[in-house]
Enzyme design. Structure first.
Site, PDB file in Angstrom:
ATOM      1  CG  HIS A  89      -5.656  -9.155   3.515  1.00  0.00           C
ATOM      2  ND1 HIS A  89      -7.002  -8.800   2.778  1.00  0.00           N
ATOM      3  CD2 HIS A  89      -5.213  -7.901   3.522  1.00  0.00           C
ATOM      4  CE1 HIS A  89      -6.947  -7.814   2.384  1.00  0.00           C
ATOM      5  NE2 HIS A  89      -5.760  -7.148   2.814  1.00  0.00           N
ATOM      6  CE1 TYR A 122      -7.241  -8.267  -6.447  1.00  0.00           C
ATOM      7  CE2 TYR A 122      -7.146  -8.747  -3.918  1.00  0.00           C
ATOM      8  CZ  TYR A 122      -7.216  -7.860  -5.147  1.00  0.00           C
ATOM      9  OH  TYR A 122      -7.458  -6.556  -4.608  1.00  0.00           O
ATOM     10  NE  ARG A 144      -3.717  -4.121  -1.005  1.00  0.00           N
ATOM     11  CZ  ARG A 144      -2.835  -4.935   0.048  1.00  0.00           C
ATOM     12  NH1 ARG A 144      -1.701  -4.882  -0.055  1.00  0.00           N
ATOM     13  NH2 ARG A 144      -3.717  -5.513   0.649  1.00  0.00           N
ATOM     14  CG  HIS A 193      -5.514   1.065  -2.903  1.00  0.00           C
ATOM     15  ND1 HIS A 193      -4.711   0.732  -2.051  1.00  0.00           N
ATOM     16  CD2 HIS A 193      -6.545  -0.136  -2.937  1.00  0.00           C
ATOM     17  CE1 HIS A 193      -4.993  -0.412  -1.339  1.00  0.00           C
ATOM     18  NE2 HIS A 193      -6.167  -0.790  -1.854  1.00  0.00           N
ATOM     19  NE  ARG A 250      -3.346  -2.359   2.871  1.00  0.00           N
ATOM     20  CZ  ARG A 250      -3.138  -3.579   3.421  1.00  0.00           C
ATOM     21  NH1 ARG A 250      -1.849  -3.833   3.978  1.00  0.00           N
ATOM     22  NH2 ARG A 250      -3.978  -4.393   3.489  1.00  0.00           N
TER      23      ARG A 250
END
Length: 378
Positions: free
Chosen positions: A339, A348, A316, A313, A206
């Site tokens: 995460h 994803y 990412r 962003h 990030r």
């Protein structure tokens, strides 16, 4: 049971007022004192039915003090925000949402004045006023959390925030760049920001994590970047480093060997000196800010000819998709993303239908081999 005078021994009574209406009086289970009910009734029968209902609630432990909800909403909200353990940036954001989007409607009243109808009406007005849907959802979530605490404090009996679907919104699908498009954006960036774009796309860090990187966080031999902290910026402009949101946020992410020359060149020419020097700095050598990066980002995006809807962003987002396409498992994606939950990683994986096609094709080859059919290989 009521006696002939309309009284319930040791509990309460009903009586007729000079106005002709009937009043209910019952014994407060906490103080033992007789107290009048919140409203009066047109007939004695109605009053006795109300008394029976109150007695039943008290017997079952479901009675709550009608006066408890008289606590001023703004005072309660201020104390509620003050007592919550929050990061500085989160606290600032929550206080802003409460001040701008909750207090104007409910601040002057009491907790008991917050009803489902008023909550629904306020939400509708915010949406019509073109307040961003994420902000409207955040306001609803904060109000619901606050009122949940009021329920726990036994100031109200039930949370009035019961609007189905008001606590979430559909996030529009973000653009995904191809590798050539990522490289085109990087080529168009000011030299000091070129590596920022490349690492955002190919390590999925990030902006705040990249801005907080120090020279010692880059391992050139191991080809890794270690995230130990993230930079945050308050509305006052103050920058500070904070710990990641969860233990999973502290992580080491590998970058492609093809970026090593870029990394070395950046560390030599741009990065602040010393092991604790910031990897990315602003034009004057100070800490990187979104504000002193934004213009360069917009210019590079235009020069590269990519969609004007692309946010930083989204790099990412692009990197996570590329990693999934490259074969990253759910656990591997979770680690790279920082995460602790698999939910985002699964998104994803679901998006990479081309890889899913490749998996199906390989399974088909196994089927053909199992059938003794030719696999197309010599």
């Amino acid at each position: 049971m009521a006696n002939k005078k309309g009284r319930r021994r040791n509990f309460g009574s009903v009586r007729q007022l000079p106005s002709g209406r009937w009043q209910v009086r019952y014994r407060d289970p906490e103080t033992g004192q007789l107290r009048p009910a919140e409203k009066t009734y047109p007939t004695k029968t109605d009053a006795q039915a109300a008394l029976t209902h109150i007695e039943s609630d008290i017997t079952r432990g479901q009675w709550s003090d009608p006066d408890a909800g008289a606590v001023n909403f703004e005072e309660y909200a201020s104390a509620w925000l003050r007592d919550r353990k929050l990061a500085d940036r989160t606290r600032e954001r929550n206080e802003s949402v409460v001040r701008l989007h909750i207090l104007p409607t409910f601040g002057a009243g009491s907790l008991a004045d917050v009803t489902t109808t008023r909550v629904r009406s306020r939400r509708g007005r915010l949406l019509v006023a073109d307040i961003g849907e994420p902000t409207v959802v955040k306001a609803y979530q904060l109000l619901r959390a606050l009122m949940n605490t009021a329920v726990d404090d036994e100031l109200i009996r039930r949370n009035p925030c019961r609007i189905k679907g008001a606590d979430r919104y559909d996030v529009p699908e973000r653009p995904i760049l191809t590798v050539p498009e990522v490289l085109a954006v990087a080529d168009s960036m000011a030299p000091r920001y070129r590596l920022l774009v490349l690492l955002a796309a190919f390590t999925t860090l990030r902006f705040g994590e990249l801005a907080a990187l120090r020279r010692r966080d880059i391992d050139q031999e191991g080809l890794t970047v270690t995230v130990r902290r993230a930079q945050a910026e308050l509305q006052s402009g103050r920058l500070y480093d904070k710990a990641p949101k969860s233990a999973a946020g502290v992580r080491t992410v590998s970058f492609p060997a093809e970026l090593l020359d870029e990394v070395r060149r950046h560390l030599e020419q741009v990065t602040a000196p010393g092991r604790d020097g910031h990897v990315f700095v602003g034009p004057q050598g100070g800490r990187l800010r979104r504000s002193n990066f934004r213009d360069d980002w917009v210019k590079a995006r235009k020069a590269a000819g990519v969609t004007s809807a692309l946010h930083f962003h989204d790099l990412r987002h692009t990197g996570n998709t590329l990693a999934s396409t490259a074969g990253a498992s759910t656990r591997e994606l979770m680690t790279r993303m920082g995460h602790s939950s698999s939910r985002a990683a699964l998104i994803y994986q679901h998006m990479t239908s081309d890889r899913d096609r490749a998996i199906a094709d390989r399974l088909g080859a196994m089927i053909r081999e199992g059938r003794g059919e030719a696999t197309g290989q010599d």
